[in-house]
Design a protein around this motif. Structure first.
Motif, PDB file in Angstrom:
ATOM      1  N   ALA A 167      50.742  43.393  37.473  1.00 64.92           N
ATOM      2  CA  ALA A 167      49.625  44.326  37.334  1.00 64.92           C
ATOM      3  C   ALA A 167      48.851  44.430  38.642  1.00 64.92           C
ATOM      4  O   ALA A 167      48.496  43.416  39.238  1.00 64.92           O
ATOM      5  N   TYR A 168      48.575  45.669  39.037  1.00 61.07           N
ATOM      6  CA  TYR A 168      47.732  45.924  40.210  1.00 61.07           C
ATOM      7  C   TYR A 168      46.717  47.010  39.856  1.00 61.07           C
ATOM      8  O   TYR A 168      47.086  48.144  39.536  1.00 61.07           O
ATOM      9  N   ASN A 169      45.436  46.645  39.858  1.00 62.89           N
ATOM     10  CA  ASN A 169      44.340  47.584  39.578  1.00 62.89           C
ATOM     11  C   ASN A 169      44.589  48.365  38.287  1.00 62.89           C
ATOM     12  O   ASN A 169      44.544  49.595  38.255  1.00 62.89           O
ATOM     13  N   ALA A 227      42.757  47.614  35.393  1.00 67.57           N
ATOM     14  CA  ALA A 227      41.658  47.280  34.488  1.00 67.57           C
ATOM     15  C   ALA A 227      41.380  48.357  33.441  1.00 67.57           C
ATOM     16  O   ALA A 227      41.135  48.033  32.275  1.00 67.57           O
ATOM     17  N   ASP A 250      48.517  39.069  38.332  1.00 65.74           N
ATOM     18  CA  ASP A 250      47.566  39.928  39.037  1.00 65.74           C
ATOM     19  C   ASP A 250      47.981  40.029  40.497  1.00 65.74           C
ATOM     20  O   ASP A 250      47.923  39.055  41.243  1.00 65.74           O
ATOM     21  N   ASN A 251      48.384  41.218  40.912  1.00 66.19           N
ATOM     22  CA  ASN A 251      48.934  41.437  42.250  1.00 66.19           C
ATOM     23  C   ASN A 251      47.842  41.813  43.247  1.00 66.19           C
ATOM     24  O   ASN A 251      47.878  42.873  43.873  1.00 66.19           O
ATOM     25  N   ASN A 252      46.830  40.916  43.348  1.00 63.51           N
ATOM     26  CA  ASN A 252      45.734  41.089  44.298  1.00 63.51           C
ATOM     27  C   ASN A 252      44.877  42.306  43.960  1.00 63.51           C
ATOM     28  O   ASN A 252      44.444  43.063  44.848  1.00 63.51           O
ATOM     29  N   SER A 253      44.599  42.488  42.677  1.00 68.45           N
ATOM     30  CA  SER A 253      43.774  43.621  42.242  1.00 68.45           C
ATOM     31  C   SER A 253      42.348  43.505  42.754  1.00 68.45           C
ATOM     32  O   SER A 253      41.837  42.403  42.984  1.00 68.45           O
ATOM     33  N   THR A 267      41.051  43.384  37.139  1.00 70.86           N
ATOM     34  CA  THR A 267      42.128  43.381  36.146  1.00 70.86           C
ATOM     35  C   THR A 267      42.257  42.024  35.456  1.00 70.86           C
ATOM     36  O   THR A 267      42.376  41.940  34.226  1.00 70.86           O
ATOM     37  N   ALA A 268      42.249  40.953  36.235  1.00 70.99           N
ATOM     38  CA  ALA A 268      42.419  39.614  35.659  1.00 70.99           C
ATOM     39  C   ALA A 268      41.310  39.290  34.661  1.00 70.99           C
ATOM     40  O   ALA A 268      41.562  38.694  33.603  1.00 70.99           O
ATOM     41  N   VAL A 281      47.237  34.135  32.920  1.00 66.65           N
ATOM     42  CA  VAL A 281      46.925  35.022  34.040  1.00 66.65           C
ATOM     43  C   VAL A 281      47.116  34.230  35.318  1.00 66.65           C
ATOM     44  O   VAL A 281      46.478  33.190  35.525  1.00 66.65           O
ATOM     45  N   GLY A 314      48.138  34.667  39.790  1.00 66.78           N
ATOM     46  CA  GLY A 314      47.990  35.602  40.892  1.00 66.78           C
ATOM     47  C   GLY A 314      49.200  35.607  41.810  1.00 66.78           C
ATOM     48  O   GLY A 314      49.927  34.615  41.915  1.00 66.78           O
TER      49      GLY A 314
END
Length: 245
Positions: free
Chosen positions: A9-11, A13, A37-40, A44-45, A57, A59
């Motif tokens: 997931a990236y951004n 939310a 979480d791909n550095n959102s 998102t996390a 969750v 990263g």
């Protein structure tokens, strides 16, 4: 069978709760979820943690669906997963998704490719897209059988398109195949690369049309159908912004 579902997931939310809701509503609830979480930058996390205390969750700072998905797969394996499924944070698995995946593994498959249909809850699409999108996916899968990169005497079976948002694989085979390439989507379609790596190892893979996920239509809305298809066909269309939100 210890089944885990991995979601890079990236951004995401604003929309990932719908994906999590779809997983919470599965007919077969015997699986574990990990969101990578791909550095959102949009929290998102935090949204995922607020939605469910049972979802893991973790990263992955390196940009890319390949990198994030691989991190999630290896985390799952390290925590006891014997079988792995993947969907994406803008997708909605059908209620029988995990049950159908489990059945496919039970029938002897080690990699399961599912069917991708467009979401219908993201607002009205032009009428022609309602039938053009599924047809375009079917045509792309058919043409994939003839692509030079998908043809090699070393392959043990025919090419099968397995979209990253709807595929599942035995954990041991995932490791033997080297996993998803840790790349960004602009560099390589990691799902195609994994399928072709599997084809060198076993013929125990296949398409199950009853394993269904509905995917977002946001790229089609932003780029149009022709450009979207060109993007997925070896990035023949290269937009300035890939991460459409």
């Amino acid at each position: 069978m210890n089944l885990w579902v991995v979601i890079p997931a990236y951004n995401e939310a604003p929309g990932i709760t719908k994906t999590l809701d779809a997983l919470a509503a599965q007919d077969d609830p015997d699986f574990t979820v990990v969101v990578v979480d791909n550095n959102s930058t949009d929290g998102t996390a935090d949204v995922v943690r607020a939605h469910s205390a049972t979802v893991h969750v973790i990263g992955e700072p390196r940009k890319g669906t390949g990198a994030a998905a691989d991190t999630g797969m290896r985390f799952a394996i390290a925590h006891g997963a014997t079988h792995l499924a993947r969907t994406d944070a803008d997708c909605l698995p059908e209620p029988d998704w995990t049950a159908r995946i489990r059945a496919a593994f039970g029938d002897g498959l080690e990699l399961v490719a599912g069917r991708l249909l467009p979401r219908t809850d993201e607002g009205p699409l032009p009428g022609r897209y309602r039938w053009l999108l599924p047809t375009a996916v079917e045509v792309a899968a058919w043409f994939g059988k003839f692509r030079p990169g998908n043809r090699d005497p070393a392959y043990l079976g025919p090419y099968v398109m397995a979209p990253g948002c709807n595929m599942a694989i035995a954990a041991g085979l995932y490791e033997r195949a080297g996993g998803f390439p840790r790349t960004a989507i602009e560099e390589l379609h990691e799902d195609r690369a994994l399928v072709n790596a599997v084809r060198r190892l076993t013929p125990a893979y296949g398409l199950r049309r009853d394993v269904t996920v509905r995917g977002s239509t946001r790229r089609v809305r932003a780029w149009g159908l022709r450009r979207t298809l060109a993007w997925y066909a070896d990035h023949r269309y290269r937009p300035s912004i890939v991460d459409i939100r």
